[in-house]
Design an enzyme around this catalytic site. Sequence first.
Site, PDB file in Angstrom:
ATOM      1  CE  LYS A  39      -0.210   0.074   4.983  1.00 46.71           C
ATOM      2  NZ  LYS A  39      -1.307   0.428   6.219  1.00 46.71           N
ATOM      3  NE  ARG A 137      -6.604   1.243  11.349  1.00 54.29           N
ATOM      4  CZ  ARG A 137      -5.345   0.996  10.909  1.00 54.29           C
ATOM      5  NH1 ARG A 137      -4.372   1.819  11.214  1.00 54.29           N
ATOM      6  NH2 ARG A 137      -5.187  -0.284  10.255  1.00 54.29           N
ATOM      7  CG  HIS A 169      -4.217  -4.512  11.089  1.00 53.78           C
ATOM      8  ND1 HIS A 169      -3.209  -4.929  10.889  1.00 53.78           N
ATOM      9  CD2 HIS A 169      -3.850  -3.161  11.143  1.00 53.78           C
ATOM     10  CE1 HIS A 169      -2.175  -4.156  10.689  1.00 53.78           C
ATOM     11  NE2 HIS A 169      -2.545  -3.157  10.823  1.00 53.78           N
ATOM     12  NE  ARG A 225      -3.110  -8.090   7.059  1.00 51.41           N
ATOM     13  CZ  ARG A 225      -3.844  -8.478   8.053  1.00 51.41           C
ATOM     14  NH1 ARG A 225      -4.316  -9.785   7.993  1.00 51.41           N
ATOM     15  NH2 ARG A 225      -3.820  -7.868   9.192  1.00 51.41           N
ATOM     16  CE1 TYR A 268      15.089  32.085   5.238  1.00 50.25           C
ATOM     17  CE2 TYR A 268      14.465  29.821   5.239  1.00 50.25           C
ATOM     18  CZ  TYR A 268      14.637  30.982   4.584  1.00 50.25           C
ATOM     19  OH  TYR A 268      14.366  30.977   3.160  1.00 50.25           O
ATOM     20  CB  CYS A 315      15.558  26.074   4.129  1.00 52.60           C
ATOM     21  SG  CYS A 315      16.781  26.550   5.267  1.00 52.60           S
ATOM     22  CG  MET A 316      10.089  24.276   0.767  1.00 54.72           C
ATOM     23  SD  MET A 316       9.151  25.383  -0.255  1.00 54.72           S
ATOM     24  CE  MET A 316       8.351  26.212   1.219  1.00 54.72           C
ATOM     25  CG  ASP A 317      13.580  25.017  -1.930  1.00 58.56           C
ATOM     26  OD1 ASP A 317      12.470  24.560  -1.986  1.00 58.56           O
ATOM     27  OD2 ASP A 317      14.004  26.268  -1.398  1.00 58.56           O
TER      28      ASP A 317
HETATM   29  N1  PLP Z   1      -2.280  -5.382   7.334  1.00 58.39           N
HETATM   30  C1  PLP Z   1      -2.946  -4.249   7.406  1.00 58.39           C
HETATM   31  C2  PLP Z   1      -4.418  -4.523   7.152  1.00 58.39           C
HETATM   32  C3  PLP Z   1      -2.314  -3.207   7.492  1.00 58.39           C
HETATM   33  O1  PLP Z   1      -3.302  -1.987   7.249  1.00 58.39           O
HETATM   34  C4  PLP Z   1      -0.656  -3.185   7.496  1.00 58.39           C
HETATM   35  C5  PLP Z   1      -0.375  -1.730   7.727  1.00 58.39           C
HETATM   36  O2  PLP Z   1      -0.327  -0.922   8.455  1.00 58.39           O
HETATM   37  C6  PLP Z   1      -0.260  -4.394   7.490  1.00 58.39           C
HETATM   38  C7  PLP Z   1      -0.924  -5.458   7.487  1.00 58.39           C
HETATM   39  C8  PLP Z   1       1.385  -4.371   7.583  1.00 58.39           C
HETATM   40  O3  PLP Z   1       1.698  -3.738   8.969  1.00 58.39           O
HETATM   41  P1  PLP Z   1       3.451  -3.649   9.109  1.00 58.39           P
HETATM   42  O4  PLP Z   1       3.929  -2.426   7.947  1.00 58.39           O
HETATM   43  O5  PLP Z   1       3.503  -3.245  10.466  1.00 58.39           O
HETATM   44  O6  PLP Z   1       3.969  -5.138   8.816  1.00 58.39           O
END
Ligand code: PLP
Length: 376
Positions: A39, A137, A169, A225, A268, A315-317
Amino acid sequence: NQSLTTPQAEAVIDLDAIGHNVRVLRRFAGDAAVMAVVKADAYNHGAVEVSRAALAAGARELGVTTIDEALQLRAAGIEAPILTWLNTSDADFGAAIAADIEIGVASVKHLNAIASAAKAVGEPATVTIKVDTGLNRNGASPLEYPRVLDELVRLGREGTVRLRAIFSHLALADQPHNPVVDKQRERFLDAIAAAKARGLVPELVHLANSASTVTRPDMQFDMVRPGIAVYGLSPVPELGDFDLIPAMSAKARVALVKEVAAGEGVSYGHEWIAPRDTVVALLPVGYADGVPRLLGGKFDVLLGGIRRPAIGRVCMDQFVVDLGPDGGGVEEGDEAELFGTGDRGGPRAQDWADTLGTIHYEIVTGMRGRTVRRHV
Ligand code: PLP
């Protein structure tokens, strides 16, 4: 993002490290399959490249947040199973179904939207139930979960929606011995039993993120996961690095080297005053590119083979590095490592996170703006 010319700042992604990390995770996972979590553009490491490297190293499935993310992987020709787990109920479920993307559901409302889309597409949807076991959540609440199961039984008979998996999760996986982890495991088992009692037998169930994958074999179930560990960042830093290799190195090239006289303030606010005549290097990367402003005066870079202190405000850049009175032989165009594997004594994303009181997830996902990603 791409650069039209030579990039001034880069996030270099080592795909061999991704492969190594997935193999490490497979060893931890034993018989459980690995779903690589890609993701947020693979935690800003490049979703398509990382997915290919992870699958080549034996990851079996991919996990993303949104349908858009999943479709981008399909558009790149990736055929592995993909699960998307967070969409609004007006999301384009039809596009997901047509592209053979598995959809996470947490409510009857979602389920019905998915069923309507399946009817429109003329193909059954495949879903994973997200059950909330205590994170509070995402995931079906204890009240909603039985309703989701009942609706799934009905939709299963109708032939519009097929249940493939159940997942949950964890809230405190990075504290492997916290009783909350065990409580969530028990609730997860209860949730699976409740599904089976209705004749809903999932093909697979999964619960573990990176931290549980490497610390709690009893949490691995049919699949794990991991996200952060795929990128080589320790999911439980106080327990070590688990043989993982950080895949992202942040680099910038010196744009200017110049003298600063004793007593002069730098950047700055003049928060750093030269204690002696010195030479400084200017690195053309700033908070717009992922170097947090709050790091100002509290970090080093690897430049000319050694760690040198960044001085004054970010700074920004740009920000400034003190090279000492003799300049250390550093020249314009030299490359500085902001963070990386730490192998050559340089800083790691973890160091920035510790300094800022945040997590390395936020550091690597933050390297954006004009920072150009390059895969090696
Ligand atoms: N599974 C779910 C539903 C997640 O949202 C995430 C990320 O937060 C993960 C697995 C992977 O988690 P991590 O990066 O802590 O291994």
